[in-house]
Design a protein around this motif. Sequence first.
Motif, short mmCIF file in Angstrom:
data_model
loop_
_atom_site.label_atom_id
_atom_site.label_comp_id
_atom_site.label_asym_id
_atom_site.label_seq_id
_atom_site.Cartn_x
_atom_site.Cartn_y
_atom_site.Cartn_z
N TYR A 130 0.10 -3.32 5.11
CA TYR A 130 -0.82 -4.43 4.83
C TYR A 130 -1.80 -4.12 3.69
CZ TYR A 130 0.53 -6.87 9.15
OH TYR A 130 1.23 -7.54 10.14
N VAL A 131 -2.01 -2.85 3.39
CA VAL A 131 -3.13 -2.46 2.54
C VAL A 131 -3.09 -3.08 1.15
CG1 VAL A 131 -4.31 -0.53 1.42
CG2 VAL A 131 -3.54 -0.31 3.79
N ASN A 132 -2.00 -2.89 0.41
CA ASN A 132 -1.96 -3.36 -0.97
C ASN A 132 -2.23 -4.86 -1.08
OD1 ASN A 132 -1.38 -0.79 -1.87
ND2 ASN A 132 0.83 -1.14 -2.04
N ASP A 170 1.60 -1.43 -6.69
CA ASP A 170 2.54 -1.09 -5.63
C ASP A 170 2.37 0.36 -5.16
OD1 ASP A 170 3.77 -3.60 -5.54
OD2 ASP A 170 5.18 -3.07 -7.15
N ALA A 171 1.78 1.20 -6.02
CA ALA A 171 1.57 2.61 -5.67
C ALA A 171 0.34 2.81 -4.79
CB ALA A 171 1.45 3.45 -6.93
N GLY A 172 -0.43 1.73 -4.55
CA GLY A 172 -1.59 1.85 -3.68
C GLY A 172 -2.82 2.40 -4.36
N GLU A 173 -3.06 1.97 -5.60
CA GLU A 173 -4.22 2.42 -6.37
C GLU A 173 -4.67 1.28 -7.28
OE1 GLU A 173 -2.30 5.71 -8.27
OE2 GLU A 173 -1.61 4.51 -9.98
N PRO A 174 -5.93 1.31 -7.74
CA PRO A 174 -6.44 0.20 -8.56
C PRO A 174 -5.69 0.05 -9.88
CG PRO A 174 -8.26 1.50 -7.69
CD PRO A 174 -7.00 2.27 -7.41
N LEU A 336 1.94 6.02 3.05
CA LEU A 336 0.71 6.16 3.82
C LEU A 336 -0.44 6.76 3.02
CD1 LEU A 336 2.15 7.38 7.25
CD2 LEU A 336 1.07 5.17 6.76
N TYR A 337 -0.27 6.94 1.72
CA TYR A 337 -1.37 7.44 0.89
C TYR A 337 -1.85 6.34 -0.04
CZ TYR A 337 -4.04 9.86 -2.69
OH TYR A 337 -5.05 10.23 -3.54
N PHE A 338 -3.17 6.16 -0.09
CA PHE A 338 -3.80 5.15 -0.96
C PHE A 338 -5.05 5.77 -1.57
CE2 PHE A 338 -1.55 3.08 2.45
CZ PHE A 338 -0.86 2.05 1.84
#
Length: 445
Positions: A130-132, A170-174, A336-338
Amino acid sequence: MRTGTFARATALSGAALLALTACGGSDDSGDSGGGGDSGASSEKQVNVYGTDGNMGNALGEDFDEEGALAGMKGTTPLTELSGDFTDRLLEVDPDLQDYNYSAESYDATMLVALAAQSAGSTQATAFGPYVNALTVSGEKCSDFAACVEIINAGGDVDFDGFSGPLSFTDAGEPAQASFGLLQFGEDNALDDSKTEYQIAGDEANATTTAGPAPVAGATSATPLVIGTLLPETGNLAFLGPPEVAAVQLAINDINAAGGVLGQPVTLVTGDSGDASTDTATQTVDRLLQSGVNAIIGAASSGVSLTVIDTITQAGVMQISPANTSDQFTNYNDQGLYFRTAPPDLLQARALADLIGADGNNTVGILATNDPYGTGLAENTKANLIADGLPEDSIETVIYDPQAANYDAEVQQMTEFSPDAIVVIGFEESSRIIQGLNTNGVGPQR
């Protein structure tokens, strides 16, 4: 590509020098941020730059002589923080001196809570997907209660935090971030009146993948447990207080709004130490035994690389407010890493722009030998070259952060005699800068 930056800056510098010569000399006070001759001295003033690992008031505490850091500039991920936010942080920790990565720490905690609320589960493997999507497209909200209201109505949340719109890739970073352009004053403290802000990156690179549908009105019999892996000791200890305070403030705000899935969030704190110790490994083992669902941290990229596999392979989320190494972008992290901090690829752009705007034609880079230091050094050099600076006008020296002294590295910079020196490091930066000052190539005025 931004070509011609250095040519334009040099032309401007030359015009300014001609104007001063026509007036019969220069003002001894000068511009604390610029280069050129200083007072009656025939030696040029070297411009010294720092980055997020050392651009804080804690650096100035290591200098007694007035003006030892005067005019030193640098970059750090930073947005213009509201007075209300900083005032509330001070209520948590009245002794805060800086706010670096406080917004990112607050937002990381909020994203964990909102993801768990959206998934209707405290299991990271369930709420990680859900995070991204929580950072893009849907209905905007900036506080936990308002976002939960949208979730419970079955809506799509677009969380905008204190660090900005986030807009994860998509990589979970700004995909885009704000950077503070900071400068030290004569008192060796940051001069807030000279702080400027620059945006780097492109929000168009944010994810377009919709997250799973939210589970409206879900509750849980077990609370969400969040752990911290933040620097209470080690060479990043000066970054710890604002990060720790911000996580606590976020937990306070979440619980005041009713908690996650009907339960107050539980916080378990822990020290990350630095990469020279096994503190982080011991802390992670303890946190996992405590049943945490997510870990906020570490601050150091090098430290995170020592524990990321242990955390994510245990089915626990890791979300860092300060990791900037580009190594994490494509890391096999089980999804699981953001991180709420932007990758060094973006900071390098802001740093290169700052160096170029000051008209520097030769640049020395002193960087700590870890993923953060080497990565930021390489990206900064690449940007300087892309902007038109010849490769042989840049000299990079990688140093051991645990070295007994930095005499050889300082001597190498002294002999190179560049217009600008960039110091990419942590608490050891003060000893390096003291050495540069002693050799006449530091920021000292």
